[in-house]
Every structure is written in structure tokens, then in C-alpha cells.
Design an enzyme around this catalytic site. Structure first.
Site, PDB file in Angstrom:
ATOM      1  N   LYS A  80      46.829  30.798  47.229  1.00  0.00           N
ATOM      2  CA  LYS A  80      46.259  29.489  46.905  1.00  0.00           C
ATOM      3  C   LYS A  80      45.754  29.493  45.474  1.00  0.00           C
ATOM      4  CE  LYS A  80      41.588  30.363  48.775  1.00  0.00           C
ATOM      5  NZ  LYS A  80      40.533  30.090  47.799  1.00  0.00           N
ATOM      6  N   HIS A  99      47.561  45.732  46.700  1.00  0.00           N
ATOM      7  CA  HIS A  99      48.343  45.588  45.473  1.00  0.00           C
ATOM      8  C   HIS A  99      48.143  46.775  44.539  1.00  0.00           C
ATOM      9  CE1 HIS A  99      49.597  41.546  46.456  1.00  0.00           C
ATOM     10  NE2 HIS A  99      50.360  41.567  45.379  1.00  0.00           N
TER      11      HIS A  99
END
Ligand code: SF4
Lengths: 174, 279
Positions: free
Chosen positions: A97, A36
Site C-alpha cells: 500500500k 527482505h
């Protein structure tokens, strides 16, 4: 049960409601912490961000004769800030999650994107839905490299939808 | 004096780490099955079903249960009447290296807090040693993932905060963690000692037998009350709401300073991977 195939568009996203079970068939692009940090600075990523699905995962190594090891989701909150510029550039769905920040949720709604969860710790089960794997960016990052995963009926649940609903009961921010 | 070959240490560490990463303990599987039966929503049932199916696939295919195969944490209780022939720490790290390589486990350790360069063999392990009576060496071997570890904390309460203060802290910590530590979780709590001792107590608490309870009646009832109160929070499997957020609460205590009430909370996810081996 809803079936989806990327690339996704705003109409696909608007149909989804928190708690829906979705089966994805098509390509997921993996990226977690380090990928990222690089992706947000990338001018020409090796895949089109437009309508793309990003899966937060760092798989275990494949055994000889297998294509990938355990491949369950990692916690998403660490990517909260870095997800925003990617959604602005067209990413429509993120799978991970756990709950995420309010700022993420707002940016997600503004960009007509959606946040999904897959069952954490179900790495062996989820890897059985992956049919092919190719490292397409940042191979030096090993498990954290960007992999293109071809999946078939990959199970996940809508966690935050564009209508402001959330699947979560706990969490510090949701 | 009894002698143990260092190679034997490497071998049991390797075998244990591979085994725990492929197979969940039977008592844990039984608890997860009961938890699934108790759930009322199809969503929380479906998540527990994924977890149960996952452990069957992992076991039969000899595949890791979870992609986060963790950092190796080893507690060594070393008898005074036995000696390891060689360097204990090297022997343990050799076992870790072999396990993560030959078992196709993920190497998740980086050298430096900021350059984040991977050590590529999952060493060093985190090793705690204790001297004990006797001629045996007990190894408590765990693979600890980061999702649940990152939700853990140490807080220095004051004695006046008492049981209510501890309860509030634990409930807030579990609620705030939500789905991030992969519930259903096991909560290890260390109360007492000092700053670092409380953290050690909490870590040792999560390595306790799933079905045991504290010998101290007051602590035992606190374990039971906290288990019920955590589950009443309704966080549920993976945070989606439901009956079971927590499978067990384990509390270990130690004497402390008259002015202190240190409390450490170590969260363990449902992929509770640990094993005890005695040499
Ligand atoms: S918290 Fe546990 S089960 Fe969840 S991803 Fe991490 S190691 Fe796996």
C-alpha cells in the site's frame, strides 16, 4: 477486471494499466521488512523468484480452526531499496500500500515488473481470499516469515504500471 | 477512599482492546458510508466498499479488522479520591498481554531499536497518567498502527508563522503521506505547550469523539477549514484520488512560550480503534 495467475511474464505485465482492478488466483509469497533483508542475501530461496508475486503482509495469528488471521497490506516504501535486487532476479509483481520512491519506480519499469495496492486496513476481507498457508522460510521471524499463500480471486489494483502511469494523487515522491 | 481491584483494570483493558480490534465505532461506519456515496470514481468507491465490507466481516467473525493490531496506548485519568489496589502499570500490561493472546491479535512490539527482538506479548503498553479531581479512573484505550503513526510529526514553528503556517504544515504533511497512512484519515493536531506536550495534545486529539468540535470558536473554524482544505487536496481513499481524504480534524491547544509555536500532527487511519472506559 483482469484475472492473473502466477508465475507472471513480461507480456502479462505490459497489459496492465494503473487503476486496473486485478483478481489473482495462485500463490503469493509474503515478505516484509526483516524477510527482505534476508532474501536479498539468499543464494537459494525456497521458492522461485522468477515470475513471482511478493505480498507485503504480516498476518495476525490464526484462531484454532482457521488457517490465517487478518492479512492486509503493509506500507511498501520501507521495502523500496530491497525490492530492486529481487526484481532483478525475476520478481514480477509486488503488492502493498502507498506510494514508493522514484528510484523504485524506475527499477520496476526497467525490470518489467508492476506494483499493486490492496485495500489497506481490509485485513479481514483479504484473508477470506486465502485458501491455504504454509511457512516456507524464516519461521523464526513469526508474522514476518515468508509464507506461501494460495489465494483465490485476491483483489488488488495496479498502482504503477510499466508505461510510467501511477494511480496516486498524493505522496511525497510520485 | 474508594478502592479498585487491579484485576478489574486488567479485565477492562483486555476486553476493550479485543473489542476495538474487531469492531469499528458506529459513527465511524456511518461516516465511511457517507464518504462512499460521495465518491465519483469506481476506484475510490470500490476501496471504501472494501473497507465497509471488511468491518462487517471482522465484526461477524470476531476477527481483527486489520493485521496491524498496533501498540496499546492508554491514557489514565486517575481521580485523587480513588486508589488502585496493586500496581496500575502492571495491571494494564497484564490486560494487554491477555488481549493480544486470547484475542489472536498480532504482537508488534520489539524490545530494541536495532536488534528488533519481539517482546512476544505486545507489551509494554504506552501509558500516560494524569491526576484529576474525583473518585473515578478513566481509561482511554487505543490500538495504534504504525502505518499512520509513521506519517506523524512535530515541528517547532515560530509565532509569526501563525495560522497560515500551521495550515501549510498540515496540508503538506497529509499530501506527502499520500496513501501510506490508509486514508480516509483522522488528523489530530496539538498546538502549543512545548516539544513533547504538543505531541501529547495531538494524540489526545485523535481520541476525541468523532463528532465533537473544539469549544474555542477560532480553533473550531480552523478544524472545519482544514477538513475542507485537506479534502480539496484530492488524495482520496488509499491515495488513489477522490473526494474524501480526511473524515475529521481535531485540534487541542495549550499555552506556550512567547517565542514558540509547537505543532504536532498525529495521523490516524480509517481503522480508528479506541474506547473510553470509566471505573
Ligand atoms: S495504517 Fe491503519 S488501517 Fe492501515 S495497515 Fe496500518 S493499522 Fe491498518
Amino acid at each position: 477486471m483482469i484475472n492473473l495467475t502466477p508465475p507472471l511474464n513480461t507480456a502479462d505485465i505490459k497489459k496492465l494499466r494503473a487503476g486496473d482492478k486485478v483478481l489473482i488466483t495462485g500463490t503469493l509469497f509474503t515478505a516484509r521488512d526483516q524477510a527482505h533483508q534476508r532474501l536479498v542475501k539468499e543464494q537459494n530461496p525456497a521458492f522461485s523468484l522468477d515470475g513471482a508475486i511478493i505480498y507485503y503482509v504480516g498476518p495476525t495469528p490464526a484462531r484454532p480452526g482457521e488457517i490465517i488471521g487478518a492479512s492486509g497490506p503493509t506500507s511498501s516504501y520501507r521495502m523500496d531499496n530491497l525490492s530492486v535486487p529481487l526484481m532483478e532476479r525475476g520478481v514480477k509483481m509486488m503488492i502493498g500500500k502507498g506510494d514508493r520512491s522514484e528510484a523504485f519506480q524506475k527499477a520496476m519499469i526497467a525490470n518489467n515488473a508492476v506494483y499493486m495496492i490492496a485495500t489497506g486496513g481490509a485485513g479481514a476481507l483479504l484473508s477470506s481470499k486465502i485458501k491455504s498457508v504454509k511457512v516456507i522460510m524464516y519461521s523464526d521471524l513469526g508474522t514476518e516469515a515468508v509464507h506461501a499463500l494460495e489465494v483465490e480471486a485476491f483483489p488488488c489494483f495496479v498502482a504503477y504500471d510499466v508505461h510510467g502511469n501511477s494511480i496516486f494523487k498524493g505522496g511525497s515522491i510520485s | 477512599m474508594r478502592l479498585i481491584n487491579a484485576n478489574k483494570v486488567s479485565e477492562i483493558i483486555k476486553d476493550a482492546l479485543i473489542k476495538i480490534n474487531y469492531e469499528l465505532d458506529n459513527s465511524l461506519v456511518t461516516m465511511l458510508k457517507k464518504a462512499k456515496d460521495k465518491e465519483r470514481s469506481t476506484l475510490s468507491k470500490s476501496i471504501l466498499d472494501d473497507i465497509l465490507q471488511n468491518q462487517e466481516i471482522a465484526k461477524s467473525r470476531k476477527a481483527p479488522l486489520c493485521q496491524d493490531t498496533g501498540v496499546a496506548v492508554i491514557f489514565v485519568e486517575h481521580g485523587l479520591d480513588v486508589r488502585i489496589d496493586g500496581n496500575l502499570y502492571e495491571a494494564i500490561n497484564t490486560g494487554v498481554r491477555l488481549a493480544y493472546d486470547e484475542g489472536y491479535l498480532r504482537k508488534s512490539v520489539v524490545k530494541h531499536p536495532f536488534n528488533r527482538e519481539n517482546t512476544k506479548d505486545n507489551t509494554p503498553a504506552i501509558i500516560h497518567t494524569k491526576l484529576v479531581e474525583g473518585d473515578k479512573v478513566t481509561f482511554k484505550i487505543a490500538s495504534k498502527g504504525a502505518g499512520s503513526e509513521n506519517m506523524s510529526k512535530v515541528v517547532m514553528l515560530t509565532p509569526a508563522d501563525g495560522i497560515d503556517g500551521v495550515k501549510k504544515l498540515v496540508l503538506d504533511t497529509v499530501f506527502d503521506a499520500g496513501g501510506k497512512p490508509c486514508p480516509p484519515i483522522i488528523v489530530g493536531i496539538g498546538i502549543g505547550g512545548n516539544f513533547e506536550k504538543s505531541a501529547m495534545l495531538a494524540k489526545e486529539a485523535i481520541l476525541r469523539d468523532l463528532e465533537d468540535s473544539s469549544d474555542d470558536p477560532l480553533i473550531r473554524s480552523l478544524e472545519n477549514e482544514l477538513l475542507a482544505e485537506i479534502n480539496a487536496l484530492g488524495v482520496g481513499p488509499m491515495g488513489v484520488g477522490g473526494e474524501t481524504t480526511c473524515l475529521a480534524v481535531k485540534i487541542n491547544t495549550f499555552p506556550m512560550h512567547i517565542a514558540s509555536l509547537p505543532v504536532a500532527i498525529n495521523i490516524q487511519c480509517h481503522s480508528a480503534r479506541h474506547l473510553e472506559v470509566v471505573l
